[in-house]
Design an enzyme around this catalytic site. Structure first.
Site, PDB file in Angstrom:
ATOM      1  N   LYS A   1       1.522   4.390  -2.868  1.00  0.00           N
ATOM      2  CA  LYS A   1       1.558   5.830  -2.601  1.00  0.00           C
ATOM      3  C   LYS A   1       2.823   6.449  -3.179  1.00  0.00           C
ATOM      4  CE  LYS A   1      -1.169   5.324   1.585  1.00  0.00           C
ATOM      5  NZ  LYS A   1      -1.198   5.348   3.031  1.00  0.00           N
TER       6      LYS A   1
ATOM      7  N   ASP B   1       0.835  -1.192   0.000  1.00  0.00           N
ATOM      8  CA  ASP B   1       0.000   0.000   0.000  1.00  0.00           C
ATOM      9  C   ASP B   1       0.882   1.259   0.000  1.00  0.00           C
ATOM     10  OD1 ASP B   1      -2.743   0.949   0.195  1.00  0.00           O
ATOM     11  OD2 ASP B   1      -2.078   1.805   2.108  1.00  0.00           O
TER      12      ASP B   1
END
Ligand code: ADP
Ligand code: ASP
Ligand code: MG
Length: 820
Positions: free
Chosen positions: A681, A677
């Site tokens: 980003k 995750d």
């Protein structure tokens, strides 16, 4: 000497349609402050039409007695509803007398089979007599000192080419003789007048406005208030354009142009007597006297385009031929021919090549117009210098009007751009030299669409944005609740009209024509229909609303796969989902190209750091010419929480379990622990910096042991304890050096190298001080080299993420022109 009448009120037929309406009008007059008043009234709605039809029926030998009885019955009903006792009896008696007079007139008409204009005027004018007398009686019933005045005792008009024109001299004389001892309220019949021979005539349909302005001039009043059934002059015809707005102020010229171009709310001739004396007019709503209305009078400069309107029922006449080039007098011959045929020309347009000249004429006169012009140019046509006279039936003229258009560049571009984008073919164009209006001749069948598109293009309505929300889960739910609270304030403070018109969950969706009542969106959704994202998309992109945006809070790949389609269709996209922006580079590039070509926005500030301004900061840095040397930081609220809390006193796996129970992790904590995750980003930030990077290129140190990758969630939570020792050893090793462990993402601006993993930091490092689920990100740039720019704060949680999405929506609105 009597006190001067300061205000002339005028009540249209719609304001006098029934008993309740009469009462409301009487209430307004009874409550009006100041000196004596004059109130001009129209016939009750529909009565003039009915009386006209009666004469026609009589001419045709139809059943006029039944028609007469029907009109009379309607008026009797009004009187019985309002009046009592002697007043009622008196009123009904007068009506009976007039009904019998009309009976005689109509009987004669039926015998002759033809009625002169005077008969039409005499019969049709009775509606105003009845309503004036009725209103006066109702006022007296309320104890107001009132009487009524027959305008025919004063008004003398002659018919001219331009319609009925006031003969001021005899009018003033007769007015002076008949206007004596005015009471507190004098009710005047609208519409009716006499010709110089004393025969009854009228001021034409909708002529009561004109009556009001003539009396305002005669009385030297300070203002005229025209009471009708709308809140004022609208920026377009409310029956044809949804979301029109009231124009607060108009100049005389603007009002005249709007009226000329068919904005029916005010009769064009009405203004002349007022302009000369600078008497302002208010247009107000009888049913909503609290609304301010529109003021027409002297106004300041500026304001741009104020209204959009059309004239229907036109035809376009086109004279074309090489023989016209450079021949003086062509235009004047054309117009002379039309003038001699008594045809009024509404618009003229000639290309500077002089190869063709065209003009718009009323459709009813089109054939006669063509014949007249063909005859005038017969010689040229025989000689082949003129190709012929072409006629295009079924045209409308669309006009944008506004004093402030003068000297304002880009108005024409906006107008024709809007027409072009909505697929409307423009046949001819004219701009008045006053630059107060630009007109375009368009096919009538496109007129409604054209009106809406142009109206929206000039933002005449509050900035309306059609919004669709997909995925009312954690973030979506908070967003809808936040919107519910703020939309009313944004509407009043910023004239921003945010309309959530569609909400789609995975199984059900709700589509609302205007907007979902957000106070009860859960109920609306529960009562909705099966989700169909095609129907959802069509609904969000409503033709009458200029801007559409879809907010995807679903985090679902199938929804993200639709972004390209949405953008291509001109729908803006806002999303907290990282899927698209960190997906395959080619797809992302294509999405950007689509977005650029469609001229729409894609906003995803919340994909990194939830509500924190990280992407915007990065953009600002780059756009102001700074150079990003490196970005580093803690980009996962979950991992921040784990390592902030991990001090060795409890096993790491226990902290993971606790975090999960507190809702700080994804349902499967491995989604956080794997670092994937965070890697996404990082990819988003890198691409934002112009780096061409794929997710696979990010070096990720996963905290999930390979052996546990395929396990069930429960099994993972149980077995993860087996790696507690390894983690403790790393922590202790760091401690020995006086360091702490933090999970950090790094991006090198020059090489584009990106990595995510566990690192050690000295206890005085900024990363060592982040609290709870704080995200912290450092921008090391050419300007911020020694002392990096730091953004820090809560970087996870549905409420702050929703607020970030909301902020994106406001950013979009500002870009669209809203004042937020
Ligand atoms: P009244 O009976 O009060 O004279 P009208 O029917 O003659 O009322 O005129 C008011 C109507 O004009 C409104 O109800 C509205 O539908 C229509 N209209 C057309 N164009 C406009 C506009 N630009 N602004 C306001 N109203 C308009
Ligand atoms: N009653 C007339 C009409 O209907 C005049 C007016 O209403 O202004 O045209
Ligand atoms: Mg009217």
């Amino acid at each position: 000497m009597n006190e001067k009448v300061s205000t002339v009120h005028k009540f249209g037929g719609t304001s006098l349609a029934g008993v309740d309406e009469f009462r409301r009008v009487a209430g307004i007059l009874a409550g009006a402050q100041g000196g004596p008043l004059a109130a001009v009234v129209s016939a009750p709605a529909g009565v003039t039409d009915a009386l006209h039809a009666l004469v026609h029926t009589a001419e045709q030998g139809g059943d006029w007695p039944a028609g007469l009885e029907a009109v009379a019955a309607r008026c009797r009903e009004l009187a019985t509803g309002l009046l009592e006792g002697a007043a009622r009896a008196e009123w009904l008696q007068a009506l009976a007398r007039e009904q019998s007079d009309l009976h005689d007139v109509l009987k004669a008409t039926a015998l002759i089979g033809r009625a002169p204009a005077e008969v039409y005027a005499l019969v049709a004018g009775h509606g105003e007599l009845w309503s004036a007398r009725l209103l006066a009686a109702e006022l007296r019933r309320r104890g107001v000192d009132a009487d009524w005045f027959d305008a025919r005792d004063a008004l003398v008009v002659v018919d001219s080419e331009l319609g009925p024109t006031v003969s001021w001299e005899p009018t003033r004389e007769r007015f002076a003789a008949s206007w004596t001892d005015p009471p507190a309220v004098r009710v005047i019949t609208g519409y009716i007048a006499r010709d110089p021979h004393g025969a009854p005539t009228t001021l034409g349909r909708n002529g009561s406005d004109f009556t009001a302005s003539i009396f305002a001039a005669l009385l030297d009043a300070d203002e005229v208030i025209i009471w009708t059934d709308v809140d004022g002059v609208m920026s377009g015809d409310p029956r044809r354009i949804p979301d029109v707005a009231v124009i607060p102020e108009l100049s005389w010229h603007e009002a005249m142009e709007l009226a000329y171009f068919g904005a029916k709310v005010l009769h064009p001739r009405t203004m002349a007597p007022l302009v000369a004396r600078a008497i302002p007019v208010w247009i107000r709503n009888t049913a909503r006297p609290e609304a301010v209305g529109t003021r027409i009078g002297e106004v300041g400069e500026g304001g741009g385009v104020k209204g959009v309107t059309t004239i229907e029922g036109m035809a376009l006449l086109n004279l074309e031929g090489a023989g016209l080039i450079g021949v003086p007098g062509t235009a004047s011959r054309l117009f002379e021919a039309l003038r001699n045929a008594g045809i009024s020309v509404v618009l003229i347009s000639q290309g500077s090549s002089e190869h063709s000249i065209c003009c718009a004429v009323p459709r009813a006169d089109a054939l006669r117009a063509r014949a007249a012009v063909a005859q005038a140019f017969a010689a040229e046509m025989r000689a082949g210098q003129v190709e012929g006279v072409e006629l295009v039936h079924e045209c409308s003229i669309l006009a944008v009007v506004g004093e402030g258009m003068r000297g304002l560049p880009g108005v024409a571009a906006k107008l024709f751009g809007a027409l072009g984008r909505s697929g409307v073919n423009v046949r001819a164009i004219a701009q008045g030299a006053s630059e107060r209006n630009i007109s375009a001749v368009i096919p009538s069948e496109d007129a409604d669409r054209a009106l809406r598109a142009v109206h929206a293009a000039f933002y005449l309505s509050p900035q309306a944005v059609s919004i669709g929300v997909v995925g009312p889960g954690g973030v979506g739910t908070h967003l809808l609740d936040q919107l519910a609270g703020e939309i009313p304030r944004l509407a009043s403070e910023s004239r921003l009209d945010l309309r959530v018109r569609a909400i789609a969950g995975s199984t059900r969706m709700v589509l609302a024509p205007r907007a979902v009542a957000l106070g009860a969106w859960r109920d609306a959704l529960a009562a909705g229909v099966d989700t169909d994202l095609d129907a959802f998309t069509r609904h969000v992109q409503a033709e009458h609303l200029p801007h559409a945006v879809i907010i995807d809070c679903s985090g679902h790949p199938a929804v993200a796969a639709r972004y390209a389609d949405w953008l291509a269709q001109g729908i803006h996209v806002i999303t907290p989902s990282k899927l698209a922006a960190s997906g395959p580079l080619d797809d992302w590039r294509r999405l950007q190209e689509t977005r650029r070509a469609a001229g729409v926005r894609y906003l995803g500030e919340t994909t990194v750091g939830a509500g924190l301004p990280i992407i915007q900061t990065l953009r600002d840095l780059r756009q102001t010419g700074d150079e990003i040397i490196a970005i580093e930081g803690i980009l996962s609220g979950t991992l921040a929480f784990l390592f902030n809390g991990y001090d060795g006193s409890r096993p790491f796996s226990a902290i993971v379990r606790e975090a999960r129970e507190l809702g700080f992790t994804e349902p499967d904590p491995r989604d956080d622990l794997s670092g994937k995750d965070v890697a996404r980003k990082l990819v988003i930030l890198a691409r934002e910096m112009g780096l061409e990077i794929e997710l696979q290129q990010v070096a990720v140190e996963s905290l999930v042991p390979t052996e546990l990758e395929g396990a069930s969630i429960d099994e993972f939570l149980d077995r993860y304890a087996g790696w507690d020792g390894e983690m403790l050893a790393r922590l202790e090793a760091a401690r020995e050096r006086g360091h702490v462990l933090r999970h950090v993402a790094r991006l090198d601006g020059a090489s584009g190298r990106a990595s995510v993993g566990l690192e050690e930091f000295p206890a005085d490092h900024a990363f060592a001080h982040a609290r709870l689920t704080d995200n912290i990100i450092q921008f090391v740039t050419r300007r911020y080299r020694d002392n990096p720019l730091v953004v820090q704060g809560p970087g996870a949680g549905p409420a702050v993420t929703a607020a970030g999405v909301f902020a994106d929506l406001l950013r979009l609105s500002a870009y669209l022109g809203a004042d937020v």
